[in-house]
Write a protein that holds these residues in place. Structure first.
Motif, mmCIF file in Angstrom:
data_model
loop_
_atom_site.group_PDB
_atom_site.id
_atom_site.type_symbol
_atom_site.label_atom_id
_atom_site.label_comp_id
_atom_site.label_asym_id
_atom_site.label_seq_id
_atom_site.Cartn_x
_atom_site.Cartn_y
_atom_site.Cartn_z
ATOM 1 N N THR A 95 0.657 -1.210 0.028
ATOM 2 C CA THR A 95 -0.103 0.183 0.087
ATOM 3 C C THR A 95 0.721 1.268 0.043
ATOM 4 O O THR A 95 0.380 2.308 -0.349
ATOM 5 C CB THR A 95 -1.026 -0.080 1.243
ATOM 6 O OG1 THR A 95 -0.270 -0.040 2.503
ATOM 7 C CG2 THR A 95 -1.895 -1.009 1.198
ATOM 8 N N SER A 150 -6.527 -6.325 -1.814
ATOM 9 C CA SER A 150 -6.951 -5.048 -1.163
ATOM 10 C C SER A 150 -5.828 -3.919 -1.243
ATOM 11 O O SER A 150 -6.171 -2.741 -1.029
ATOM 12 C CB SER A 150 -6.853 -5.604 0.409
ATOM 13 O OG SER A 150 -7.587 -6.682 0.665
ATOM 14 N N ASP A 155 -5.610 3.674 -4.092
ATOM 15 C CA ASP A 155 -4.546 4.123 -3.661
ATOM 16 C C ASP A 155 -4.583 4.655 -2.111
ATOM 17 O O ASP A 155 -5.020 5.770 -1.926
ATOM 18 C CB ASP A 155 -4.353 5.380 -4.453
ATOM 19 C CG ASP A 155 -3.090 6.186 -4.302
ATOM 20 O OD1 ASP A 155 -2.289 5.827 -3.092
ATOM 21 O OD2 ASP A 155 -2.280 6.907 -4.991
ATOM 22 N N HIS A 156 -4.255 3.866 -1.307
ATOM 23 C CA HIS A 156 -4.217 4.115 0.056
ATOM 24 C C HIS A 156 -3.370 5.274 0.859
ATOM 25 O O HIS A 156 -3.596 5.809 1.723
ATOM 26 C CB HIS A 156 -3.832 2.830 0.856
ATOM 27 C CG HIS A 156 -4.869 1.776 0.972
ATOM 28 N ND1 HIS A 156 -6.097 1.712 1.607
ATOM 29 C CD2 HIS A 156 -5.044 0.668 0.109
ATOM 30 C CE1 HIS A 156 -6.883 0.661 1.324
ATOM 31 N NE2 HIS A 156 -6.135 0.071 0.445
ATOM 32 N N ARG A 157 -2.583 5.853 -0.423
ATOM 33 C CA ARG A 157 -1.556 7.101 -0.170
ATOM 34 C C ARG A 157 -2.563 8.336 -0.190
ATOM 35 O O ARG A 157 -2.296 9.345 0.288
ATOM 36 C CB ARG A 157 -0.521 7.093 -0.679
ATOM 37 C CG ARG A 157 0.606 5.988 -0.589
ATOM 38 C CD ARG A 157 1.740 6.265 -1.348
ATOM 39 N NE ARG A 157 1.218 6.546 -2.647
ATOM 40 C CZ ARG A 157 1.968 7.467 -3.621
ATOM 41 N NH1 ARG A 157 3.318 7.698 -3.019
ATOM 42 N NH2 ARG A 157 1.660 7.747 -4.648
ATOM 43 N N PRO A 159 -6.609 8.689 0.588
ATOM 44 C CA PRO A 159 -7.799 8.188 0.936
ATOM 45 C C PRO A 159 -8.875 9.266 0.699
ATOM 46 O O PRO A 159 -9.775 9.161 0.351
ATOM 47 C CB PRO A 159 -7.710 8.021 2.323
ATOM 48 C CG PRO A 159 -6.455 8.740 3.147
ATOM 49 C CD PRO A 159 -5.560 8.637 1.776
ATOM 50 N N THR A 193 -11.619 3.022 2.109
ATOM 51 C CA THR A 193 -10.396 2.989 2.417
ATOM 52 C C THR A 193 -9.919 2.596 4.002
ATOM 53 O O THR A 193 -8.843 3.138 4.417
ATOM 54 C CB THR A 193 -9.906 4.728 2.327
ATOM 55 O OG1 THR A 193 -11.049 5.317 3.208
ATOM 56 C CG2 THR A 193 -10.053 5.064 1.099
ATOM 57 N N ASP A 194 -10.755 1.950 4.620
ATOM 58 C CA ASP A 194 -10.678 1.470 6.069
ATOM 59 C C ASP A 194 -9.433 0.108 5.805
ATOM 60 O O ASP A 194 -9.960 -0.732 5.486
ATOM 61 C CB ASP A 194 -11.916 0.960 6.644
ATOM 62 C CG ASP A 194 -11.629 0.867 7.906
ATOM 63 O OD1 ASP A 194 -10.551 0.778 8.762
ATOM 64 O OD2 ASP A 194 -12.683 0.336 8.568
ATOM 65 N N HIS A 195 -8.364 0.420 6.391
ATOM 66 C CA HIS A 195 -7.414 -0.903 6.458
ATOM 67 C C HIS A 195 -8.081 -1.987 7.304
ATOM 68 O O HIS A 195 -7.800 -3.069 7.189
ATOM 69 C CB HIS A 195 -6.157 -0.148 7.032
ATOM 70 C CG HIS A 195 -5.385 0.584 6.281
ATOM 71 N ND1 HIS A 195 -4.761 0.270 5.141
ATOM 72 C CD2 HIS A 195 -5.132 1.952 6.332
ATOM 73 C CE1 HIS A 195 -4.281 1.438 4.450
ATOM 74 N NE2 HIS A 195 -4.421 2.436 5.432
ATOM 75 N N TYR A 198 -9.483 -4.991 5.478
ATOM 76 C CA TYR A 198 -8.472 -5.821 5.159
ATOM 77 C C TYR A 198 -7.939 -6.806 6.365
ATOM 78 O O TYR A 198 -8.038 -7.930 6.168
ATOM 79 C CB TYR A 198 -7.375 -5.647 4.423
ATOM 80 C CG TYR A 198 -6.031 -6.287 4.482
ATOM 81 C CD1 TYR A 198 -6.222 -7.410 3.680
ATOM 82 C CD2 TYR A 198 -4.859 -6.058 5.330
ATOM 83 C CE1 TYR A 198 -4.983 -8.074 3.558
ATOM 84 C CE2 TYR A 198 -3.824 -7.018 5.596
ATOM 85 C CZ TYR A 198 -3.774 -8.039 4.522
ATOM 86 O OH TYR A 198 -2.716 -9.032 4.721
#
Length: 213
Positions: A95, A150, A155-157, A159, A193-195, A198
């Motif tokens: 991620t 996941s 793009d989790h950078r 959110p 976008t909630d980690h 996962y």
């Protein structure tokens, strides 16, 4: 321009990987090329190509550089805890570098570092805990695909950007055709976008695969 031997000494595999990942993270996958990489390293385009051969070789250098950062789980760690540690670490690495995932696509990741730091110890722990080799590789594959999917899904950078784009797309839907999506934005958007989505799924897979004691 540095002489050939000096250039190769300067453009080590590690230096190439670090520079390539920086380009991916700062400028995006569309900007990564042997020429932009050569400019970053202050060497010739040919020097980079001698090290990597092609884009696939460059991406392999990057993934191996990242895999070397995966933790070595201490011997004797509980199987479920060890498994979660390994895959959470892989997820964090992936991620952090979404551009690399875009370029790698579906190419297999079979470098020595990944095999030595993740695949082999994960399988060995599973077999030692009572699984068959078939059961161990099946469980590993499920967790690996969950992690890869996941990490690649958004793009989790960024959110905020993901949420904004998704909100605009969902808000444009016809409420009669999509009543849940259009009427439940406040509940749907945070999950994107909630980690923990996962992490929760990973724990469920681990619990389902836990060897019988």
């Amino acid at each position: 321009m540095p002489r050939r031997s000096d250039a190769l000494d300067h453009a080590t595999p590690g230096a190439i990987a670090v520079a390539a990942l920086r380009i991916l993270d700062e400028e995006g996958p569309q900007r990564l090329s042997f020429r932009t990489l050569a400019d970053r390293l202050d060497v010739s385009h040919a020097t980079v190509q001698r090290r990597c051969v092609d884009l696939a070789g460059l991406l392999d250098l990057c993934t191996e550089h990242l895999a070397a950062q995966l933790p070595e789980v201490p011997a004797g760690t509980d199987w479920a805890e060890a498994t979660e540690q390994r895959f959470r670490a892989l997820y964090r690495l992936l991620t952090a570098h979404p551009g690399l995932l875009v370029l790698r696509g579906g190419r297999p990741w079979l470098g020595r570092q990944l095999l030595a730091r993740l695949v082999e110890p994960a399988l060995a722990d599973s077999v030692a805990a009572g699984m068959t080799v078939t059961g161990a590789i099946t469980a590993y594959r499920r967790m690996y695909l969950l992690t890869l999917g996941s990490a690649a899904f958004v793009d989790h950078r960024d959110p905020a950007g993901v949420t904004s784009a998704s909100r605009a797309a969902l808000a444009a839907l016809d409420p009669e055709e999509f009543p849940v999506l259009s009427g439940g934005l406040a509940d749907v958007l945070p999950a994107l976008t909630d980690h923990e989505v996962y992490y929760g799924a990973l724990r469920q897979l681990i619990e389902a695969a836990r060897p019988a004691t």
